[in-house]
Design an enzyme around this catalytic site. Structure first.
Site, short mmCIF file in Angstrom:
data_model
loop_
_atom_site.label_atom_id
_atom_site.label_comp_id
_atom_site.label_asym_id
_atom_site.label_seq_id
_atom_site.Cartn_x
_atom_site.Cartn_y
_atom_site.Cartn_z
N ASP A 99 -5.17 -4.07 -3.20
CA ASP A 99 -4.25 -3.71 -2.11
C ASP A 99 -3.66 -4.96 -1.47
OD1 ASP A 99 -2.98 -2.65 0.14
OD2 ASP A 99 -4.49 -1.10 0.42
N SER A 152 0.85 -1.19 0.00
CA SER A 152 0.00 0.00 0.00
C SER A 152 0.89 1.25 0.00
CB SER A 152 -0.95 -0.04 1.21
OG SER A 152 -1.87 1.02 1.14
#
EC number: 2.3.1.296
Length: 532
Positions: free
Chosen positions: A172, A53
């Protein structure tokens, strides 16, 4: 290659892992700046960087040597963009993702994929089966940016259609591994959330056990719950900047722990931090330079002297210390130690010290009075209802008995003005009415023995007049006598207190003798007698 005793050894390979953080990447940026300032070799000798991320973006910037200030400026603009709409980052008009991609295209060099290949490990989550995938091979700058974009993409939050990397859709990487490559034994883990990582916030947990979520250890605390909310829905910029400083401080604490391990090691084989070549010892250990520590020490000593100075001070001759008292040439104690309040209680003529003769030619002045502080008397019940007793201001010295006793037949002498006396005697601190005639003499004879012979002649007359005019006032007078029977005299060390004790002692003996033969109704005068 020698076996590594402690991770972070500059002579053996070590790794750095950045967790997912969202908008709280301010924390990780502060940690990177601390390592650059205090232990630059730690970043230079790291052979692997892992991130997921926003942590993957921080790792890429650290490898390419890009300053964190540029990233934080773009992040500030993105936070302001998110705050414009009510839905925040969930609003369709939010351009946060596009702004981040434009930032990466602008700051990353063209050969960034060559520098990051084999060194940067980006954690992804494959959309088809939900497996965690770590990629570290990049063939172009665009491919590197796409991998970073896929690692930051949160469905519905960033959009509805996930991006692709080499033809496969990814989302993600924090869904399958919040702390990427945590299984590396040489990895120095940096996390925005409190847990078992090397550099992370230290909170007081609500329970003693951690819980695992997204393959990462978290402490169950209110602070961690707030951080999870701030990671997706950014707070104010002031709070985000506090996260930056918190990350910097936690990295410094980590370096201090490593220094302690190295210094306490018997074999000295724990290389990091080899303080003489690896870390700036003054900053890492928190030691201040001598030049910086001296002014603070002087200021601290000055503050201590200032705190103790008002308790006892030496007053020079002629200096009144802001009051209108007489000049003092000896060391005196301040008002804090002499008495709590000036004499303001009504005292009958029986307890008053004998009056000193007044000057006939010059008005009464404070310059001719001795520097003696008289006792503080607590205020008893007033003998006359409705009488007001003014108290002198704290800046003035307490009034002496010479200023309190004045004849009632003549105008009362004050410091600044003269006022006619009323038929009823006033019991204020400035004047005490008593029908007595005092011989007038010069004030220069003040230290002489007071006229004790006239005390027995005049006081029975004063008591008789007071009782005949108002008989009920005799009971409070007895109470006043008991209150001030043992006066506490505070005086200057330079003055002799024998004459004061003699006057009070004689006055007390005479008062008790007068009380025994005092009639309740007015009668004939008693023959005067001298004090024995």
């Amino acid at each position: 290659m020698e076996e590594q005793v402690f991770k972070g050894d500059p002579d053996t390979p070590h790794s750095i892992s950045f967790s997912g953080s969202g908008f709280l990447s301010f924390y990780q940026a502060g940690a990177v700046d601390a390592l650059r300032d205090l232990a630059p070799r730690m970043l230079e000798t790291a052979h692997r960087f892992a991130g997921t991320s926003a942590g993957a973006v921080i790792a890429a910037l650290a490898i390419c040597g890009i300053e964190m200030d540029e990233y934080l400026r773009v992040l500030n603009v993105g936070v302001a963009e998110v705050k414009k709409s009510f839905l925040g980052p969930l609003s369709p008009s939010c351009k946060m993702v596009q702004m981040m991609r434009q930032f990466l295209y602008r700051v990353l060099p063209e050969d960034s994929y060559k520098v990051t290949t084999g060194k940067l490990h980006v954690s992804l989550t494959r959309l088809t089966d939900g497996e965690n995938v770590v990629v570290s091979e990049f063939t172009s700058k665009e491919e590197l940016i796409e991998a970073l974009y896929c690692s930051c993409f949160v469905p519905v939050y960033c959009g509805l259609i996930p991006p692709t990397y080499r033809g496969v859709r990814y989302i993600d990487g924090g869904f399958t591994g919040m702390q990427p490559c945590a299984f590396w034994t040489d990895a120095i883990t940096i996390s925005t959330f409190s847990g078992q990582q090397d550099i992370c916030p230290r909170d007081c947990p609500a329970i003693f056990h951690d819980f695992r979520m997204f393959n990462c250890s978290f402490q169950f605390s209110l602070e961690n719950i707030a951080r999870m909310t701030h990671a997706l829905f950014p707070p104010d910029l002031v709070i985000l900047h506090d996260y930056y400083y918190r990350g910097y401080e936690d990295a410094v604490l980590y370096l201090r722990r490593l220094n302690a391990v190295y210094l306490n090691s018997s074999s000295k084989r724990v290389i990091f931090p080899r303080v003489e070549v690896y870390c700036q010892i003054e900053l890492a250990l928190g030691n201040e330079c001598p030049e910086r520590s001296q002014p603070s020490l002087r200021a601290r000593q000055a503050s201590l002297e200032g705190a103790t100075q008002p308790h006892k001070e030496w007053v020079p001759k002629g200096d009144g210390r802001g009051s209108h008292g007489p000049p003092v040439s000896q060391p005196v104690q301040t008002l804090e130690f002499t008495c709590e309040s000036p004499v303001s209680a009504p005292v009958s003529p029986l307890e008053q010290p004998p009056a000193q003769p007044l000057a006939s030619s010059t008005p009464l002045s404070l310059s001719g009075m001795p520097p003696v502080s008289f006792p503080a008397v607590h205020k008893p019940p007033s003998s006359t209802p409705g009488s007001s007793l003014p108290t002198p201001p704290p800046g003035l010295s307490p009034l002496s008995p010479q200023q309190q006793v004045q004849p009632s037949g003549s105008p009362a002498r004050s410091l600044h003005s003269q006022a006619p006396t009323s038929p009823r005697p006033s019991l204020g601190p400035s004047t005490v009415g008593a029908p007595q005639t005092l011989p007038r003499s010069s004030l220069s004879a003040f230290p002489a023995q007071p006229p004790v012979e006239e005390l027995g002649q005049e006081q029975p007359q004063a008591v008789a007049l007071l009782v005949s005019s108002k008989p009920k006032s005799a009971v409070p007078l007895v109470h006043v006598k008991e209150t001030v029977s043992k006066p506490y005299v505070t005086e200057s060390p330079a003055e002799d207190s024998n004459w004061v004790n003699k006057v009070f002692k004689k006055n007390k003996q005479k008062t008790s003798g007068t009380r025994k033969g005092f009639p309740r109704h007015s009668g004939s005068k008693k023959p005067s007698s001298k004090v024995q």
